[in-house]
Scaffold this active site. Structure first.
Site, short mmCIF file in Angstrom:
data_model
loop_
_atom_site.label_atom_id
_atom_site.label_comp_id
_atom_site.label_asym_id
_atom_site.label_seq_id
_atom_site.Cartn_x
_atom_site.Cartn_y
_atom_site.Cartn_z
N GLY A 1 -3.42 -5.30 1.39
CA GLY A 1 -4.12 -6.34 0.62
C GLY A 1 -5.15 -6.98 1.55
O GLY A 1 -4.82 -7.31 2.70
N ASP B 1 -11.30 -5.65 6.84
CA ASP B 1 -10.41 -6.81 6.94
C ASP B 1 -10.19 -7.19 8.40
O ASP B 1 -10.17 -8.38 8.75
CB ASP B 1 -9.05 -6.50 6.29
CG ASP B 1 -9.23 -5.97 4.87
OD1 ASP B 1 -10.22 -6.35 4.22
OD2 ASP B 1 -8.39 -5.18 4.43
N ASP C 1 0.84 -1.21 0.00
CA ASP C 1 0.00 0.00 0.00
C ASP C 1 0.87 1.25 0.00
O ASP C 1 1.69 1.44 0.91
CB ASP C 1 -0.91 0.02 1.23
CG ASP C 1 -2.01 -1.02 1.18
OD1 ASP C 1 -2.15 -1.69 0.13
OD2 ASP C 1 -2.74 -1.16 2.18
N ASN D 1 -4.36 -8.63 5.15
CA ASN D 1 -4.79 -7.89 6.34
C ASN D 1 -5.64 -8.79 7.24
O ASN D 1 -5.52 -8.77 8.47
CB ASN D 1 -5.61 -6.66 5.95
CG ASN D 1 -4.82 -5.66 5.12
OD1 ASN D 1 -3.60 -5.71 5.08
ND2 ASN D 1 -5.52 -4.76 4.44
O1 RIB Z 1 -9.07 -3.32 2.59
C1 RIB Z 1 -7.93 -2.51 2.55
C2 RIB Z 1 -7.00 -2.99 1.49
O2 RIB Z 1 -7.63 -2.82 0.24
C3 RIB Z 1 -5.71 -2.23 1.38
O3 RIB Z 1 -4.71 -2.75 2.24
C4 RIB Z 1 -5.39 -2.29 -0.09
O4 RIB Z 1 -4.28 -3.08 -0.38
C5 RIB Z 1 -6.66 -2.78 -0.76
O5 RIB Z 1 -6.58 -4.07 -1.27
#
Ligand code: RIB
Length: 313
Positions: A40, A254, A15, A44
């Site tokens: 991601g 997440d 990120d 996460n």
């Molecule tokens: O949900 C947050 C995530 O969404 C971020 O970390 C980014 O990588 C995207 O995939």
């Protein structure tokens, strides 16, 4: 307490986070500060569960590049089991541009890189790490064909499936929807799937009824500051969110999904798992970053005890 094994299937990104006073409008140039954070959705989620003391397996695809090495390290440091992670020669790791305003709201653009090349075959390889009686969590950043294969394996491997439809993509078959145990969209994903704008528990109930018709056993809609709404064939409940100062909402969903899975795998009842997951999400949004903002089990316990005292006052 017997813990059920846990495995996540999803995406990993580097990120590039720009913290700005407010989100830009089209054509505007703003000045902000840049931080490079591991992210991601799947990663996460797996890290959220690992921070709570679980040792989940994680399937993802990383590029054979510097970002991939950093992202791998971040997973292992958190305690995620990386045996199923694929390092993909000649492919770039996924990356995301994340802009976060002063109110914590964000805008995200993703270049999926290696995440996009998951297939039924790569899922078959990773599925060797799904242990008996496992809880499996998947998000929608991996291609639909790969998800279809994973969901198909449910009959053979007999796992419980949590599906976070983020980001929403078309093409999932009726059979796949029907194999989901817990479907966990947020408000915008619910709108995309049902056309219902979720503003409160009443509208969430209306949307959940439509989502149950897709075939999942239960629906769990997250409403951000509005809390969370759960519904299955025999019962429903809504829980209010914990009030916190929001700094950065990146990874909140997440955090919720990873923690919900973790608490279920520890044998907690659904309502208790939802409450715990909301605490984890509340703590996540009160700090910057995605994986870096996932709290430990101890922090969550302290937070929940404080909330109980406040509720009794
Ligand atoms: O949900 C947050 C995530 O969404 C971020 O970390 C980014 O990588 C995207 O995939």
């Amino acid at each position: 307490m017997t813990m059920r094994p846990l495995m996540f299937f999803g995406t990993t990104n580097l990120d590039l986070c720009f913290n700005v006073d407010r989100l830009p409008t089209p054509g505007e140039t703003l000045i902000g500060t840049l931080a490079r954070n591991p992210g991601g959705k799947g990663a996460n989620q797996a890290v959220a569960a690992a921070r709570l003391g679980l040792q989940p397996y994680f399937y993802t695809r990383l590029g054979d590049d510097e970002a991939g090495r950093q992202l791998f390290l971040s997973l292992t440091k958190a305690g995620v089991r990386t045996d199923a992670v694929e390092i993909c020669q000649g492919e770039p790791s996924g990356s995301a541009m994340v802009m976060v305003g002063d109110d914590g709201a964000n805008m995200i653009v993703i270049d999926p890189g290696a995440n996009l090349n998951a297939t039924a075959l790569t899922i078959d390889r990773a599925a060797a790490f799904i242990e008996p009686h496992a809880i499996v969590v998947a998000e929608m950043g991996i291609p639909v064909a790969a998800l279809e294969r994973l969901f198909e394996l449910k009959a053979e491997k007999n796992f419980e499936l949590i599906f976070n439809p983020a980001p929403v993509r078309p093409g999932l078959s009726a059979k796949a929807w029907a194999s989901i145990d817990y479907l966990t969209p947020n408000q915008s994903e619910t709108f995309e799937l049902t056309g219902v704008e979720v503003l409160d528990f009443d509208s969430a109930a209306n949307a959940a009824e439509k989502l149950l018709k897709f075939g999942p056993r239960a629906v769990l809609i997250t409403l951000g500051a509005g809390g969370a709404y759960y519904c299955d064939e025999s019962r429903s409940f809504g829980l209010p969110a914990f009030p916190v100062k929001v700094v950065d909402t990146t990874g909140a969903g997440d955090a919720f999904n990873g923690a919900f899975a973790a608490f279920l795998s520890q044998g907690r009842a659904v309502r208790d798992a939802v409450r715990g997951a909301m605490a984890v999400a509340a703590l996540c949004v009160s700090r910057r970053g995605a994986q870096d903002s996932m709290p430990t089990a101890e922090t969550v316990d302290v937070f929940l005890n404080q909330q109980t005292v406040l509720e009794l006052e």
